[in-house]
Write a protein that holds these residues in place. Structure first.
Motif, PDB file in Angstrom:
ATOM      1  N   ASP A  10      89.496 -28.707  15.856  1.00 35.61           N
ATOM      2  CA  ASP A  10      90.769 -28.047  15.555  1.00 35.61           C
ATOM      3  C   ASP A  10      91.643 -27.901  16.790  1.00 35.61           C
ATOM      4  O   ASP A  10      91.158 -27.790  17.924  1.00 35.61           O
ATOM      5  CB  ASP A  10      90.515 -26.646  14.976  1.00 35.61           C
ATOM      6  CG  ASP A  10      90.387 -26.639  13.462  1.00 35.61           C
ATOM      7  OD1 ASP A  10      90.695 -27.668  12.838  1.00 35.61           O
ATOM      8  OD2 ASP A  10      89.979 -25.596  12.917  1.00 35.61           O
ATOM      9  N   HIS A  11      92.954 -27.869  16.537  1.00 35.08           N
ATOM     10  CA  HIS A  11      93.950 -27.515  17.553  1.00 35.08           C
ATOM     11  C   HIS A  11      94.365 -26.073  17.279  1.00 35.08           C
ATOM     12  O   HIS A  11      94.935 -25.772  16.217  1.00 35.08           O
ATOM     13  CB  HIS A  11      95.148 -28.457  17.473  1.00 35.08           C
ATOM     14  CG  HIS A  11      96.266 -28.092  18.390  1.00 35.08           C
ATOM     15  ND1 HIS A  11      97.569 -28.463  18.170  1.00 35.08           N
ATOM     16  CD2 HIS A  11      96.291 -27.366  19.551  1.00 35.08           C
ATOM     17  CE1 HIS A  11      98.340 -28.009  19.138  1.00 35.08           C
ATOM     18  NE2 HIS A  11      97.585 -27.333  19.987  1.00 35.08           N
ATOM     19  N   VAL A  12      94.071 -25.173  18.210  1.00 33.82           N
ATOM     20  CA  VAL A  12      94.327 -23.746  18.043  1.00 33.82           C
ATOM     21  C   VAL A  12      95.389 -23.290  19.026  1.00 33.82           C
ATOM     22  O   VAL A  12      95.349 -23.641  20.214  1.00 33.82           O
ATOM     23  CB  VAL A  12      93.035 -22.924  18.257  1.00 33.82           C
ATOM     24  CG1 VAL A  12      93.323 -21.418  18.165  1.00 33.82           C
ATOM     25  CG2 VAL A  12      91.967 -23.316  17.241  1.00 33.82           C
ATOM     26  N   LEU A  13      96.339 -22.506  18.539  1.00 36.44           N
ATOM     27  CA  LEU A  13      97.301 -21.841  19.415  1.00 36.44           C
ATOM     28  C   LEU A  13      96.910 -20.383  19.555  1.00 36.44           C
ATOM     29  O   LEU A  13      96.687 -19.693  18.553  1.00 36.44           O
ATOM     30  CB  LEU A  13      98.720 -21.930  18.847  1.00 36.44           C
ATOM     31  CG  LEU A  13      99.366 -23.308  18.731  1.00 36.44           C
ATOM     32  CD1 LEU A  13     100.819 -23.145  18.268  1.00 36.44           C
ATOM     33  CD2 LEU A  13      99.314 -24.046  20.054  1.00 36.44           C
ATOM     34  N   ASP A  14      96.821 -19.906  20.794  1.00 34.65           N
ATOM     35  CA  ASP A  14      96.539 -18.502  21.085  1.00 34.65           C
ATOM     36  C   ASP A  14      97.804 -17.920  21.714  1.00 34.65           C
ATOM     37  O   ASP A  14      98.029 -18.060  22.923  1.00 34.65           O
ATOM     38  CB  ASP A  14      95.339 -18.408  22.035  1.00 34.65           C
ATOM     39  CG  ASP A  14      94.915 -16.968  22.307  1.00 34.65           C
ATOM     40  OD1 ASP A  14      95.468 -16.064  21.664  1.00 34.65           O
ATOM     41  OD2 ASP A  14      94.035 -16.768  23.162  1.00 34.65           O
TER      42      ASP A  14
ATOM     43  N   VAL B   8      86.367 -10.176  14.436  1.00 34.40           N
ATOM     44  CA  VAL B   8      87.240 -10.269  13.264  1.00 34.40           C
ATOM     45  C   VAL B   8      88.137 -11.496  13.351  1.00 34.40           C
ATOM     46  O   VAL B   8      88.322 -12.218  12.359  1.00 34.40           O
ATOM     47  CB  VAL B   8      88.079  -8.987  13.107  1.00 34.40           C
ATOM     48  CG1 VAL B   8      89.051  -9.118  11.946  1.00 34.40           C
ATOM     49  CG2 VAL B   8      87.180  -7.779  12.903  1.00 34.40           C
ATOM     50  N   VAL B   9      88.698 -11.754  14.528  1.00 26.82           N
ATOM     51  CA  VAL B   9      89.541 -12.940  14.711  1.00 26.82           C
ATOM     52  C   VAL B   9      88.734 -14.209  14.457  1.00 26.82           C
ATOM     53  O   VAL B   9      89.199 -15.135  13.784  1.00 26.82           O
ATOM     54  CB  VAL B   9      90.166 -12.950  16.117  1.00 26.82           C
ATOM     55  CG1 VAL B   9      90.776 -14.317  16.434  1.00 26.82           C
ATOM     56  CG2 VAL B   9      91.221 -11.863  16.242  1.00 26.82           C
TER      57      VAL B   9
ATOM     58  N   ALA C 284      86.597 -16.324  22.274  1.00 28.52           N
ATOM     59  CA  ALA C 284      85.845 -16.169  21.031  1.00 28.52           C
ATOM     60  C   ALA C 284      85.833 -17.446  20.196  1.00 28.52           C
ATOM     61  O   ALA C 284      84.930 -17.656  19.385  1.00 28.52           O
ATOM     62  CB  ALA C 284      86.442 -15.021  20.207  1.00 28.52           C
ATOM     63  N   LEU C 285      86.833 -18.325  20.391  1.00 27.46           N
ATOM     64  CA  LEU C 285      86.993 -19.507  19.541  1.00 27.46           C
ATOM     65  C   LEU C 285      86.623 -20.824  20.226  1.00 27.46           C
ATOM     66  O   LEU C 285      86.508 -21.846  19.553  1.00 27.46           O
ATOM     67  CB  LEU C 285      88.449 -19.587  19.057  1.00 27.46           C
ATOM     68  CG  LEU C 285      88.959 -18.387  18.263  1.00 27.46           C
ATOM     69  CD1 LEU C 285      90.445 -18.554  17.944  1.00 27.46           C
ATOM     70  CD2 LEU C 285      88.159 -18.179  16.981  1.00 27.46           C
TER      71      LEU C 285
END
Length: 404
Positions: A259-263, A248-249, A274-275
């Motif tokens: 992309d720059h992703v913050l977890d 789902v995420v 997952a990303l």
């Protein structure tokens, strides 16, 4: 017309009431002579005889002692310990699973209406088995070394011979047959690699838990990724939760290459895993987590991924040091992210925010904060990750509000 006088109830008093609706926290609301009562083990619409268990200035508490007019959704609880004198772990076993999910949906709707001032209709989705689902169990021994759980709103340990919601890998009945040291907290964890660990700590004092049996690090496989999870690190309780939430995420985040992703509150890296393939070699993920045990696991889990940065520390402290992000994923503890963290996330101007929440009240409050900061709730899904209990898991997607 003069207002109805509010009568003072007495602990131990038995009265007859009609149950009105479900309340957040697994209770049901009834009223009697001006008094509000939170009742356990009821169902809306039922006429019950209840016994007052505690009294207060704004509300009282009670247990059902007899159902006079039962709901058609009332069933015999599968577990012998699911009753007013039982272990206190499962508050909904007396209700059909379909009605349980409808009641949880009602709670989400009510919390969003009351706190966020929003109309919200959502279906609570099944994720698999209603029994045998829990992969993490915290038990307590009584003074005689019998394994059990603490009763509702008490300090009394209720010894049990089995726990029906425990995953089969826990092998709870085997553990319950043992004699343990008295007054101990027994933490049991099982992985989907058929490993089991047991840690012990005294119920009193400041001693930390120590490994008693099994490996110090469990190995979990989620989707196509292998993750290490130490005994002191958080992991989702339902056996299917890691894969369901990861999918789902991944879907809600809509991560693109570079992309720059913050977890945020990223734990051992469940959502980062997952990303990671979606951001590609040109993208990067920053995982922020307060638990040193979890970030130690995350560092090992992403040792070969140079574009994953693991940060140990408070999310609210570290966010001001970050200037921008394309996507933010957050999975805060039960009390939610709060106004400061929401403001900092909005400052980064991400195109998408994915919020994983285990408390609908906290999610509704933080949704209000996001609205104030220019972000709209565009999608919400709810999952029955805690069957037989009142708990619910939600995943929300926020995007910048469209200006007409």
């Amino acid at each position: 017309m003069a207002p109805t006088m509010k009568r003072t109830l007495v602990v131990g008093e038995v009265i007859e009431v009609t149950i009105e609706k479900v309340a957040h926290g697994g209770h049901f609301i009834a009223r009697h002579e001006g008094c509000v009562i939170f009742v356990r083990h009821a169902i809306p619409g039922e006429k019950c005889r209840i016994q007052i268990t505690s009294v207060g200035s704004s509300f009282n508490r009670a247990d059902v002692v007899e159902t006079l007019e039962a709901s058609t959704d009332r069933v015999v609880a599968p577990c012998e310990y699911s009753n007013r004198n039982g272990c206190g772990g499962c508050d909904f076993q007396h209700i059909t699973i379909e009605r349980q999910r409808k009641l949880k949906a009602d709670v989400i709707t009510e919390q969003f209406a009351r706190i966020a001032k929003m109309e919200m209709a959502v279906e609570v989705e099944s994720v698999g088995p209603e029994l045998g689902w829990r992969s993490r169990i915290t038990s307590t021994t009584d003074k005689n070394g019998r394994l059990g759980f603490i009763g509702s709103r008490s300090h009394t340990v209720i010894p049990v011979s089995n726990c029906l919601v425990a995953a089969k890998e826990i092998r709870f009945s085997e553990l319950a047959a043992r004699t343990w040291k008295g007054d101990m907290r027994v933490e049991i964890a099982a992985s989907n690699s058929d490993e089991r660990s047991i840690s012990l700590m005294p119920t009193r004092g400041e001693s930390k838990s120590r490994l008693s049996e099994g490996p110090a690090i469990l190995h979990e496989k989620v989707l196509d990724k292998a993750l290490e999870v130490s005994n002191n690190s958080f992991w989702q309780g339902h056996v299917n939760a890691p894969s369901v939430l990861s999918e789902v995420v991944r879907d809600f985040a809509g991560v693109k290459n570079a992309d720059h992703v913050l977890d945020l509150y990223g734990g051992v890296g469940l959502f980062a895993a997952a990303l990671i393939d979606m951001v590609g070699s040109e993208g990067r993920i920053e995982l922020i987590e307060g638990s040193k045990s979890a970030t130690s696991d995350a560092s090992r889990n992403f040792a070969e991924n140079t574009n994953v940065k693991v940060i140990t520390g408070d999310v609210a402290t570290h966010l001001p040091r970050i200037n921008s992000a394309d996507v933010v994923v957050l999975d805060p503890p039960r009390d939610g992210a709060g106004k400061i963290v929401v403001s900092e996330i909005a400052r980064l101007k991400p195109r998408t925010i994915v919020y994983v929440a285990c408390d609908p009240a906290a999610l509704a409050r933080d949704t209000g904060y996001f609205l104030e900061r220019g972000y709209s709730l565009v999608k919400l899904r709810a999952f029955d990750l805690f069957p037989m209990t009142h708990h619910i898991e939600c995943v929300a997607r926020f995007e910048p509000a469209k200006v007409s």
